[in-house]
Write an enzyme that holds these catalytic residues in place. Structure first.
Site, PDB file in Angstrom:
ATOM      1  N   SER A   1      23.282   5.875  14.304  1.00  0.00           N
ATOM      2  CA  SER A   1      22.164   6.138  14.390  1.00  0.00           C
ATOM      3  C   SER A   1      21.838   4.639  13.881  1.00  0.00           C
ATOM      4  O   SER A   1      21.426   4.447  13.128  1.00  0.00           O
ATOM      5  CB  SER A   1      22.161   6.958  13.252  1.00  0.00           C
ATOM      6  OG  SER A   1      21.115   7.562  13.089  1.00  0.00           O
TER       7      SER A   1
ATOM      8  N   LEU B   1      15.743  -4.029  26.766  1.00  0.00           N
ATOM      9  CA  LEU B   1      15.885  -3.319  27.772  1.00  0.00           C
ATOM     10  C   LEU B   1      16.096  -2.160  26.710  1.00  0.00           C
ATOM     11  O   LEU B   1      17.668  -2.415  26.335  1.00  0.00           O
ATOM     12  CB  LEU B   1      16.625  -3.013  28.969  1.00  0.00           C
ATOM     13  CG  LEU B   1      16.296  -4.098  29.921  1.00  0.00           C
ATOM     14  CD1 LEU B   1      17.042  -3.946  30.964  1.00  0.00           C
ATOM     15  CD2 LEU B   1      15.001  -3.417  30.784  1.00  0.00           C
TER      16      LEU B   1
ATOM     17  N   HIS C   1      22.600   0.189  31.123  1.00  0.00           N
ATOM     18  CA  HIS C   1      22.809   0.660  29.559  1.00  0.00           C
ATOM     19  C   HIS C   1      23.392   1.675  29.111  1.00  0.00           C
ATOM     20  O   HIS C   1      23.524   3.009  29.701  1.00  0.00           O
ATOM     21  CB  HIS C   1      21.408   1.374  28.555  1.00  0.00           C
ATOM     22  CG  HIS C   1      21.665   1.846  27.307  1.00  0.00           C
ATOM     23  ND1 HIS C   1      21.031   0.816  25.816  1.00  0.00           N
ATOM     24  CD2 HIS C   1      22.038   2.267  26.490  1.00  0.00           C
ATOM     25  CE1 HIS C   1      21.863   1.638  24.707  1.00  0.00           C
ATOM     26  NE2 HIS C   1      22.237   2.506  24.980  1.00  0.00           N
TER      27      HIS C   1
ATOM     28  N   GLU D   1      12.163   7.236   1.164  1.00  0.00           N
ATOM     29  CA  GLU D   1      13.104   7.957   0.710  1.00  0.00           C
ATOM     30  C   GLU D   1      14.970   7.649   1.750  1.00  0.00           C
ATOM     31  O   GLU D   1      16.109   7.331   0.905  1.00  0.00           O
ATOM     32  CB  GLU D   1      13.268   9.658   1.137  1.00  0.00           C
ATOM     33  CG  GLU D   1      12.698   9.755  -0.121  1.00  0.00           C
ATOM     34  CD  GLU D   1      10.970   9.507   0.355  1.00  0.00           C
ATOM     35  OE1 GLU D   1      10.486   9.541   1.067  1.00  0.00           O
ATOM     36  OE2 GLU D   1      10.160  10.088  -0.881  1.00  0.00           O
TER      37      GLU D   1
ATOM     38  N   PHE E   1      12.455  15.634  -0.927  1.00  0.00           N
ATOM     39  CA  PHE E   1      12.656  14.620  -0.612  1.00  0.00           C
ATOM     40  C   PHE E   1      13.214  13.993   0.354  1.00  0.00           C
ATOM     41  O   PHE E   1      13.396  12.923   0.697  1.00  0.00           O
ATOM     42  CB  PHE E   1      11.321  14.038  -0.664  1.00  0.00           C
ATOM     43  CG  PHE E   1       9.975  14.731  -1.164  1.00  0.00           C
ATOM     44  CD1 PHE E   1       8.952  14.685  -0.157  1.00  0.00           C
ATOM     45  CD2 PHE E   1       9.662  14.283  -2.694  1.00  0.00           C
ATOM     46  CE1 PHE E   1       7.767  15.512  -0.780  1.00  0.00           C
ATOM     47  CE2 PHE E   1       7.790  14.850  -3.003  1.00  0.00           C
ATOM     48  CZ  PHE E   1       7.799  15.416  -1.481  1.00  0.00           C
TER      49      PHE E   1
ATOM     50  N   HIS F   1      12.885  19.390  -8.903  1.00  0.00           N
ATOM     51  CA  HIS F   1      11.514  20.000  -8.643  1.00  0.00           C
ATOM     52  C   HIS F   1      12.508  21.114  -7.671  1.00  0.00           C
ATOM     53  O   HIS F   1      11.515  20.978  -6.707  1.00  0.00           O
ATOM     54  CB  HIS F   1      10.801  19.156  -8.564  1.00  0.00           C
ATOM     55  CG  HIS F   1      10.123  18.827  -9.745  1.00  0.00           C
ATOM     56  ND1 HIS F   1      10.837  17.681 -10.426  1.00  0.00           N
ATOM     57  CD2 HIS F   1       8.820  19.188 -10.262  1.00  0.00           C
ATOM     58  CE1 HIS F   1       9.269  17.277 -11.074  1.00  0.00           C
ATOM     59  NE2 HIS F   1       8.957  17.994 -10.584  1.00  0.00           N
TER      60      HIS F   1
ATOM     61  N   ASP G   1       1.926  23.736  -6.899  1.00  0.00           N
ATOM     62  CA  ASP G   1       1.763  22.282  -6.379  1.00  0.00           C
ATOM     63  C   ASP G   1       1.984  22.929  -4.789  1.00  0.00           C
ATOM     64  O   ASP G   1       1.551  22.337  -3.912  1.00  0.00           O
ATOM     65  CB  ASP G   1       2.827  20.914  -6.570  1.00  0.00           C
ATOM     66  CG  ASP G   1       3.081  20.352  -7.285  1.00  0.00           C
ATOM     67  OD1 ASP G   1       1.319  19.903  -7.109  1.00  0.00           O
ATOM     68  OD2 ASP G   1       3.412  19.428  -8.585  1.00  0.00           O
TER      69      ASP G   1
ATOM     70  N   GLN H   1       6.383  20.893  -1.647  1.00  0.00           N
ATOM     71  CA  GLN H   1       6.708  19.861  -3.052  1.00  0.00           C
ATOM     72  C   GLN H   1       8.104  20.634  -3.222  1.00  0.00           C
ATOM     73  O   GLN H   1       8.988  20.370  -4.285  1.00  0.00           O
ATOM     74  CB  GLN H   1       6.093  19.084  -3.479  1.00  0.00           C
ATOM     75  CG  GLN H   1       4.479  19.435  -3.939  1.00  0.00           C
ATOM     76  CD  GLN H   1       4.754  17.973  -3.423  1.00  0.00           C
ATOM     77  OE1 GLN H   1       4.928  16.977  -3.604  1.00  0.00           O
ATOM     78  NE2 GLN H   1       4.090  17.316  -2.186  1.00  0.00           N
TER      79      GLN H   1
ATOM     80  N   ARG I   1      12.294  22.116 -12.866  1.00  0.00           N
ATOM     81  CA  ARG I   1      11.131  21.371 -13.405  1.00  0.00           C
ATOM     82  C   ARG I   1      10.460  22.060 -14.939  1.00  0.00           C
ATOM     83  O   ARG I   1      11.204  21.181 -15.438  1.00  0.00           O
ATOM     84  CB  ARG I   1      10.227  21.611 -12.669  1.00  0.00           C
ATOM     85  CG  ARG I   1       8.100  21.235 -12.868  1.00  0.00           C
ATOM     86  CD  ARG I   1       7.594  21.437 -11.849  1.00  0.00           C
ATOM     87  NE  ARG I   1       6.683  20.798 -12.575  1.00  0.00           N
ATOM     88  CZ  ARG I   1       5.214  21.806 -13.140  1.00  0.00           C
ATOM     89  NH1 ARG I   1       5.555  22.817 -12.211  1.00  0.00           N
ATOM     90  NH2 ARG I   1       4.517  21.418 -13.309  1.00  0.00           N
TER      91      ARG I   1
END
Lengths: 616, 616
Positions: free
Chosen positions: A117, A180, A254, A359, A384, A408, A416, A420, A466
């Site tokens: 990846s 390429l 390729h 992150e 996140f 959280h 929020d 979030q 939280r």
């Protein structure tokens, strides 16, 4: 034979071998290997310090193929240094059961991380180099071969930014600018000056070279190794398929093996099959400045039952307590004061690294630290981690041990709003190979599970909450991975309430209310979401006639409900009557209590669901 | 009153209102709003062309708050232009049921996309500006307010790279460089030259200004609007909490409402509450160059039953056929020749955009195009959507309609190995709010589902397969979302085999083998994974005594098996005996047939599982 003759011969052999193995396999990326053969030949002969007999030697250089599709080249290098034989290279490449997979993985002892990846090898290498400079205090160098196409990935720029921020002179990225990509020219093609401007703006040193000029490569790599506080990016102008004139710099080649006849012509023109054996310089035998001490005496924080403490706060206290173990390292995503990871920083700033709001690099750094043997914790808001999901997935394929702590989680965060709120983290992380998911409901279990995860292999994820909720367990209660706790039970329970994290408190409140109306409800704390305590669920089914209420602060798909259902799918139990309370619909702002209630996962909804089930 | 007096008054009002609403709510990010108040005051008075009564007007400028946490400022702007009242601003902000959530979402008609996950607003804006320049041919301008912390996200650099590649002079990012992140100083603090070097290296024009000098702001924004082929990045040096001297440029005040007394002092010093009403310039009333025509006559490709065609190939043919609809746009992640999205490019190059290997920007562009009303398809390898999972999640919160087509799913891809295999995509995408998942097993259904998804709302994901398999359905068969097909059935079926995509072919082969041994097996094609055809599953349970074999080319967690279990969790059916065949363990390279077999999802494993179930 002088040095450059050797290098030239080696480059030819690497090309021949890259062609041979991919043509035999009938697939692979020979043209992407050919462009970088000269770069890697020079590296191998003159710059890489590696004891091939002892890949675990602490001061070995690292070599990471960020362009993992050039695996034919990497494996040809392994043959050239004698760690794999010709038969393995040519006959096993890309075949079932072989170590020489289509893209490299650490099944091979000389491979640090799985790649394939794009845009991940370089970020991982930043973690490795960070360890070398700040923890190991060892002079090894980290080399990365990158493709030019992958510089379109933002993660590459997160990596170079952090490499320069941390002054990683011990890191060199070699970018094989062969112009390429898979389906045509890259964005910048051979405009090496624009590449250099970007690299320099991100605080790294750029060296532009002709990637087929052995002398120029040698000079650049020499200079790179001598760098002190700036990472080096070698921008090598190369030709895709270099060495096979009929397809050099041609689009449409390729990821295609050369047809046998073309391969034969090419091999013959390159001088045929050779058996050059290269011995690389071994590094000085040095030990890391840090020696792991998993037995160091850790004094975990203790809380009184009933005291209100957020699990994220307990995590912070626990990770700070674990700092006495010298192998523990914490990486933050610019929210350490919210996740409470910064408690570790307060007691141990030297092993705390700030990745700012990046992150992908947060995870990659953690992976790189794990490669170097550290017990690395990454923490940010649970939601996140979704930004780095591909990195977490690849860490699973790398089979490294990393610890992720996400705070959280869920609608419980309140005002929020949905951006979030982690509401799909359990589904996504559960599906990662080798993941372990822990979800404490109180401070005592959060502390214990933090300690447990330090010694648990895999992609270990701790989900914290939280708000502050009452401590349920005594400080000496143990929480093994794969376990659960039955907090209320009688042999005559009519229904079982199954929760974790914040919803466990709702289940307990519901059980109390149900008791008042004469319904006996079992309550199970499913603190280990993966693996799951199947036996205890089966027992609950037996007692209750399979009347279960599963409650989670997560979307309905793929979370705790699914985990319970998967565990019971082929169990020999009464037909399930499972009511699944989860967050349906898009949440909004509101107070935590309001949002739990609107989502239908508060105690009154649990009571109603249990009453319906018990009435059957 | 001259222009600058008005701006100065407006800036004070925006500050006062930002403080008022957040202090009343008891949470929010006033200090991050205060730093940008002057920037937004100048924008509003002199530069933003927006008809507030007609947010749908095609030539309106766009304003995206990439730093979504500065919502107090955005909502204060809405009050200043008169579209929300003082009571809504002050009394409803962050409260349950309010439109004015903690972070902006398109529940508000003047908000294009949900923000709050940093580094996404700017990438989304690139899609909006791309539409303006290349599709709409309208002179609207796209303005984005960014935080400085979020420039650590690689996605910001993917965005600037694509903005310059596509010469988006109609895009301006205003970066509020207030030097302080959540937990302390940012990486580059106030080193605006380093920011400028990065921005310029990425091909954009950088304008460094004092973000509190109204004249300088005005000049910069004027210049930005006049730009022709270069995107502009205004680098504004600002002071966090500007206007409240006691906390200006002080760490520790991120994400905190001012306590009431401090708020009162600040409001009074800023001149108190005012009711300035701003009327912005309305844009020229112009229509987009493209008018959607969902009724355009589409001639879909047709295949013969039995013909071997890969579903990705069928998708390519279908999307090319859909090109007659002028609102359809395709975005590629540098693999269009593998996903076959490039078939669209061949017939309609003007509505095909290459994002190179930058999957976050791939999704963001698609979101931006959707904001402009286009029916946008993004395609890459299924596994690489994981790179953009947070963007897909946020698209769900934005409630935009986007179409994702992922090829090369599962172990079926063969030799390339696990890094290229999507094995957690169903789990992760299923959990996204508003997602729809379609998974065709043959060319006929792939064609139909491609057409269906163009007219389906939500985050619609089509999973295609690499290899060629026989066409099962006639060309006129319809495939509604939420449906399934029963391909084999008798009233006496002993077991149901449930598959989708490649595993459906294995189920059919297994059913044939089982028939030979006298076991009657129902076969269900679950082409719609979300929503799921619950009724047909219940029917299968009734007939077979709930003996089901679910087979999927995906990890065991959260995929088709879980979807089936979730659907049946509270169904009134016989106790389930569900055997779940999925990819357990880490796959390697191998041929597709070998890997399906090793993973335990080939026909012989299905036969064995069915025999065990039938024997009960």
């Amino acid at each position: 034979m002088n040095q450059f003759d050797r290098v030239r011969q080696l480059a030819a052999q690497l090309r021949v071998d890259s062609i041979r193995c991919s043509t035999r396999a009938g697939s692979g990326h020979p043209t992407s290997s050919l462009s970088a053969a000269d770069l890697m030949a020079v590296l191998l002969v003159g710059h890489l310090r590696y004891d091939w007999d002892q890949p675990e030697q602490a001061n070995n250089d690292h070599l990471i193929f960020s362009k993992g599709h050039a695996s034919p080249l990497l494996y040809s290098m392994f043959r050239a240094v004698g760690v794999i034989g010709d038969a393995e290279l040519v006959d096993s490449y890309r075949r079932l059961g072989a170590r020489l997979q289509g893209h490299p993985t650490p099944v091979l002892p000389w491979v640090d991380v799985a790649t394939g990846s794009l845009g991940q090898g370089l970020p991982d290498a930043v973690g490795v180099a960070l360890a070398g400079k700040y923890l190991d205090h060892l002079p090894f160098h980290t080399w990365v071969l990158c493709g030019d196409s992958e510089t379109a990935e933002g993660s590459v720029w997160e990596a170079l930014d952090k490499a320069s921020f941390y002054k990683l002179g011990n890191l060199t990225a070699i970018i094989d600018v062969n112009r390429l990509g898979q389906r045509g020219p890259t964005e910048l093609e051979w405009d090496l000056r624009r590449y250099a401007a970007r690299v320099e703006a991100f605080g790294c040193r750029a060296l532009i070279i002709d990637g087929h000029d052995l002398d120029a490569i040698d000079q650049a790599l020499t200079e790179a190794r001598l760098a002190t506080d700036k990472p080096t990016v070698v921008l090598a102008r190369t030709i895709k398929a270099k060495g096979v004139p009929e397809i050099e710099d041609k689009n449409g080649w390729h990821g295609k093996a050369l047809p046998p006849e073309m391969a034969e012509r090419a091999i013959s023109a390159l001088g045929g099959v050779t058996d050059l054996l290269i011995s690389t310089d071994a590094p000085q035998r040095l030990a890391s400045a840090i020696t792991a001490d998993p037995t160091a005496h850790v004094t975990l924080p203790r809380y009184e039952v009933g005291e209100k403490v957020a699990t994220r706060v307990a995590f912070g206290a626990a990770i700070a307590a674990l700092a006495v173990r010298p192998e523990i390292v914490v990486v933050d995503g610019e929210v350490g004061n919210s996740t409470h990871a910064d408690e570790f920083q307060k007691v141990c700033p030297d092993r705390y690294f700030e990745m700012f709001i990046a992150e992908q690099q947060l995870i990659a750094t953690t992976v790189g630290l794990a490669v170097r043997g550290y017990v690395a914790f990454a923490s940010t808001f649970a939601v996140f981690f979704s930004r780095a999901f591909d990195f977490i997935r690849m860490a699973g394929i790398s089979q490294v041990n990393i610890r992720l702590v996400g705070s959280h989680a869920g609608v419980e965060i309140g005002e929020d709003g949905p951006s979030q709120m982690a509401l799909e983290d359990l589904a996504s992380v559960r599906a990662v190979h080798g993941s372990v998911i822990l979800y404490p409901s109180d401070a005592a279990s959060a502390v214990r599970l933090t300690a447990v995860m330090a010694d648990t292999a895999g992609i270990v994820y701790l989900r914290t909450t939280r708000g502050a909720y009452p401590v349920i367990y005594g400080p000496d209660e143990e929480f093994p991975v794969g376990g659960s706790k039955t907090l209320r039970s009688t042999p005559k329970d009519q229904v079982a309430l199954i929760g974790a994290g914040v919803t466990l408190h709702e289940c307990l409140a519901a059980a109390d209310q149900l008791a008042n109306t004469g319904i006996s409800a079992r309550v199970i704390d499913l603190y280990s979401i993966k693996p799951l305590d199947r036996e205890n669920l089966i027992e609950a089914c037996r007692v209750t006639g399979s009347r279960l209420v599963v409650v989670e602060d997560h979307y309905p798909e793929g979370g705790i409900g699914s985990a319970v259902l998967e565990a019971l799918a082929d169990a020999d139990v009464h037909a399930l009557h499972l009511t699944h309370l989860a967050v349906r619909g898009l949440p909004t702002s509101g107070t935590p209590a309001e949002l739990l209630d609107v989502a239908g996962i508060s105690s009154r909804h649990i009571v109603a669901a249990a009453e319906r089930l018990a009435g059957r």
